[in-house]
Design a protein around this motif. Structure first.
Motif, PDB file in Angstrom:
ATOM      1  N   ARG A   1       0.807  -2.550 -12.805  1.00  0.00           N
ATOM      2  CA  ARG A   1       0.668  -1.239 -12.186  1.00  0.00           C
ATOM      3  C   ARG A   1      -0.779  -0.928 -11.830  1.00  0.00           C
ATOM      4  O   ARG A   1      -1.079  -0.633 -10.684  1.00  0.00           O
ATOM      5  CB  ARG A   1       1.254  -0.149 -13.084  1.00  0.00           C
ATOM      6  CG  ARG A   1       2.707  -0.352 -13.399  1.00  0.00           C
ATOM      7  CD  ARG A   1       3.599  -0.348 -12.158  1.00  0.00           C
ATOM      8  NE  ARG A   1       4.720  -1.247 -12.338  1.00  0.00           N
ATOM      9  CZ  ARG A   1       5.232  -2.005 -11.391  1.00  0.00           C
ATOM     10  NH1 ARG A   1       4.754  -1.985 -10.184  1.00  0.00           N
ATOM     11  NH2 ARG A   1       6.247  -2.795 -11.631  1.00  0.00           N
ATOM     12  N   LEU A   2      -1.689  -0.994 -12.794  1.00  0.00           N
ATOM     13  CA  LEU A   2      -3.086  -0.665 -12.488  1.00  0.00           C
ATOM     14  C   LEU A   2      -3.728  -1.711 -11.584  1.00  0.00           C
ATOM     15  O   LEU A   2      -4.430  -1.374 -10.626  1.00  0.00           O
ATOM     16  CB  LEU A   2      -3.893  -0.513 -13.777  1.00  0.00           C
ATOM     17  CG  LEU A   2      -3.555   0.714 -14.622  1.00  0.00           C
ATOM     18  CD1 LEU A   2      -4.376   0.719 -15.898  1.00  0.00           C
ATOM     19  CD2 LEU A   2      -3.805   1.994 -13.844  1.00  0.00           C
ATOM     20  N   VAL A   3      -3.491  -2.986 -11.874  1.00  0.00           N
ATOM     21  CA  VAL A   3      -4.037  -4.046 -11.017  1.00  0.00           C
ATOM     22  C   VAL A   3      -3.426  -3.939  -9.627  1.00  0.00           C
ATOM     23  O   VAL A   3      -4.135  -4.047  -8.619  1.00  0.00           O
ATOM     24  CB  VAL A   3      -3.789  -5.437 -11.649  1.00  0.00           C
ATOM     25  CG1 VAL A   3      -4.131  -6.540 -10.663  1.00  0.00           C
ATOM     26  CG2 VAL A   3      -4.601  -5.599 -12.924  1.00  0.00           C
ATOM     27  N   ALA A   4      -2.111  -3.700  -9.568  1.00  0.00           N
ATOM     28  CA  ALA A   4      -1.448  -3.552  -8.269  1.00  0.00           C
ATOM     29  C   ALA A   4      -2.017  -2.367  -7.493  1.00  0.00           C
ATOM     30  O   ALA A   4      -2.220  -2.438  -6.284  1.00  0.00           O
ATOM     31  CB  ALA A   4       0.060  -3.381  -8.461  1.00  0.00           C
ATOM     32  N   LYS A   5      -2.280  -1.272  -8.203  1.00  0.00           N
ATOM     33  CA  LYS A   5      -2.858  -0.072  -7.559  1.00  0.00           C
ATOM     34  C   LYS A   5      -4.228  -0.403  -6.956  1.00  0.00           C
ATOM     35  O   LYS A   5      -4.542   0.023  -5.839  1.00  0.00           O
ATOM     36  CB  LYS A   5      -2.963   1.036  -8.605  1.00  0.00           C
ATOM     37  CG  LYS A   5      -3.341   2.368  -8.063  1.00  0.00           C
ATOM     38  CD  LYS A   5      -2.143   3.092  -7.529  1.00  0.00           C
ATOM     39  CE  LYS A   5      -2.520   4.534  -7.270  1.00  0.00           C
ATOM     40  NZ  LYS A   5      -1.603   5.180  -6.374  1.00  0.00           N
ATOM     41  N   GLU A   6      -5.024  -1.176  -7.691  1.00  0.00           N
ATOM     42  CA  GLU A   6      -6.342  -1.587  -7.183  1.00  0.00           C
ATOM     43  C   GLU A   6      -6.191  -2.476  -5.942  1.00  0.00           C
ATOM     44  O   GLU A   6      -6.929  -2.325  -4.964  1.00  0.00           O
ATOM     45  CB  GLU A   6      -7.116  -2.323  -8.284  1.00  0.00           C
ATOM     46  CG  GLU A   6      -8.427  -2.918  -7.850  1.00  0.00           C
ATOM     47  CD  GLU A   6      -9.463  -1.887  -7.419  1.00  0.00           C
ATOM     48  OE1 GLU A   6     -10.394  -2.269  -6.686  1.00  0.00           O
ATOM     49  OE2 GLU A   6      -9.352  -0.708  -7.796  1.00  0.00           O
ATOM     50  N   LEU A   7      -5.236  -3.393  -5.972  1.00  0.00           N
ATOM     51  CA  LEU A   7      -5.012  -4.270  -4.813  1.00  0.00           C
ATOM     52  C   LEU A   7      -4.561  -3.465  -3.598  1.00  0.00           C
ATOM     53  O   LEU A   7      -4.994  -3.730  -2.469  1.00  0.00           O
ATOM     54  CB  LEU A   7      -3.972  -5.343  -5.156  1.00  0.00           C
ATOM     55  CG  LEU A   7      -4.389  -6.356  -6.225  1.00  0.00           C
ATOM     56  CD1 LEU A   7      -3.212  -7.228  -6.622  1.00  0.00           C
ATOM     57  CD2 LEU A   7      -5.552  -7.203  -5.743  1.00  0.00           C
ATOM     58  N   ILE A   8      -3.710  -2.480  -3.813  1.00  0.00           N
ATOM     59  CA  ILE A   8      -3.261  -1.605  -2.717  1.00  0.00           C
ATOM     60  C   ILE A   8      -4.453  -0.868  -2.126  1.00  0.00           C
ATOM     61  O   ILE A   8      -4.592  -0.765  -0.897  1.00  0.00           O
ATOM     62  CB  ILE A   8      -2.188  -0.614  -3.219  1.00  0.00           C
ATOM     63  CG1 ILE A   8      -0.900  -1.355  -3.553  1.00  0.00           C
ATOM     64  CG2 ILE A   8      -1.920   0.485  -2.200  1.00  0.00           C
ATOM     65  CD1 ILE A   8       0.109  -0.536  -4.334  1.00  0.00           C
ATOM     66  N   PHE A   9      -5.323  -0.371  -3.007  1.00  0.00           N
ATOM     67  CA  PHE A   9      -6.516   0.342  -2.536  1.00  0.00           C
ATOM     68  C   PHE A   9      -7.398  -0.573  -1.682  1.00  0.00           C
ATOM     69  O   PHE A   9      -7.885  -0.160  -0.618  1.00  0.00           O
ATOM     70  CB  PHE A   9      -7.296   0.874  -3.744  1.00  0.00           C
ATOM     71  CG  PHE A   9      -8.580   1.552  -3.383  1.00  0.00           C
ATOM     72  CD1 PHE A   9      -8.584   2.798  -2.767  1.00  0.00           C
ATOM     73  CD2 PHE A   9      -9.798   0.939  -3.640  1.00  0.00           C
ATOM     74  CE1 PHE A   9      -9.765   3.417  -2.421  1.00  0.00           C
ATOM     75  CE2 PHE A   9     -10.993   1.549  -3.295  1.00  0.00           C
ATOM     76  CZ  PHE A   9     -10.981   2.797  -2.683  1.00  0.00           C
ATOM     77  N   GLU A  10      -7.583  -1.813  -2.145  1.00  0.00           N
ATOM     78  CA  GLU A  10      -8.412  -2.763  -1.382  1.00  0.00           C
ATOM     79  C   GLU A  10      -7.775  -3.104  -0.034  1.00  0.00           C
ATOM     80  O   GLU A  10      -8.464  -3.218   0.984  1.00  0.00           O
ATOM     81  CB  GLU A  10      -8.643  -4.040  -2.198  1.00  0.00           C
ATOM     82  CG  GLU A  10      -9.518  -3.851  -3.434  1.00  0.00           C
ATOM     83  CD  GLU A  10     -10.927  -3.370  -3.101  1.00  0.00           C
ATOM     84  OE1 GLU A  10     -11.492  -3.798  -2.058  1.00  0.00           O
ATOM     85  OE2 GLU A  10     -11.470  -2.555  -3.864  1.00  0.00           O
TER      86      GLU A  10
END
Length: 199
Positions: free
Chosen positions: A45-54
């Motif tokens: 979830r948190l890593v995925a959220k960061e990837l979405i942001f990038e």
């Protein structure tokens, strides 16, 4: 009577032993659920959220270049941004996806491929005026927005799972205390009970 007393003690100790083992096994299971939930919240979830942001940052770079018809960006930086997007998509693929998330992610990959294909077909002067590129960018932004919402929903669901597991541990701890008190009283009764000897 010594043999009878030994049996009483053995039964009393075995009852406590079985109770402690069973509650520990239940607690272990609940702690595993909490650990898995926390790991999922971080990794998926948190890593995925960061990837979405990038990914969104990369899409915004393209959107800005299209809006100002920045041919320099498309000639020099666009390939690098496309490679960055592909790398982010590959990393996102490694996270654990829900069925809903997998659908949106599949759509995102198709839209990225469509955008890259549309960029190849357009000449330098047409980047800003070609509606296809703008449409693909909007679809990608919608996909990323949907993925971002899914991260919040799934993160909340995982927190709920971990909260239920902790609540279960607390409940079983309370039950264990009551049962131990009951068993202590029962053992005292068993140990102190002396049957009347027949005359």
């Amino acid at each position: 009577m010594a043999f009878y007393n030994k049996i009483k003690w053995i039964l009393g100790i075995l009852m406590i032993f079985v109770l402690i083992i069973s509650t520990n096994l239940i607690d272990k299971n609940n702690f595993v659920r909490v650990r898995d939930s926390v790991v999922t919240i971080y990794e998926d979830r948190l890593v995925a959220k960061e990837l979405i942001f990038e990914m969104l940052k990369s899409i915004h770079q393209k959107e800005l270049a299209v809006s100002v018809s920045d041919t320099t960006f498309f000639n020099t930086q666009n390939a690098k941004v496309n490679n960055t997007l592909q790398a982010l998509v590959s990393r996102f693929e490694q996270t654990k996806l829900t069925s809903e998330e997998a659908k949106v992610f599949s759509d995102l990959k198709k839209n990225i491929a469509s955008l890259v294909a549309a960029e190849r077909q357009v000449s330098n002067s047409d980047y800003g005026t070609n509606p296809q590129i703008g449409n693909h960018i909007e679809k990608l932004k919608d996909n990323l927005n949907d993925l971002s919402k899914i991260q919040l929903i799934e993160g909340s669901r995982q927190m709920s799972i971990s909260k239920r597991a902790v609540d279960t541990v607390e409940l079983f701890t309370q039950i264990e205390i009551y049962i131990l008190v009951f068993l202590a009283i029962l053992i005292q009764i068993i140990v102190m009970y002396k049957p009347k000897e027949k005359a």
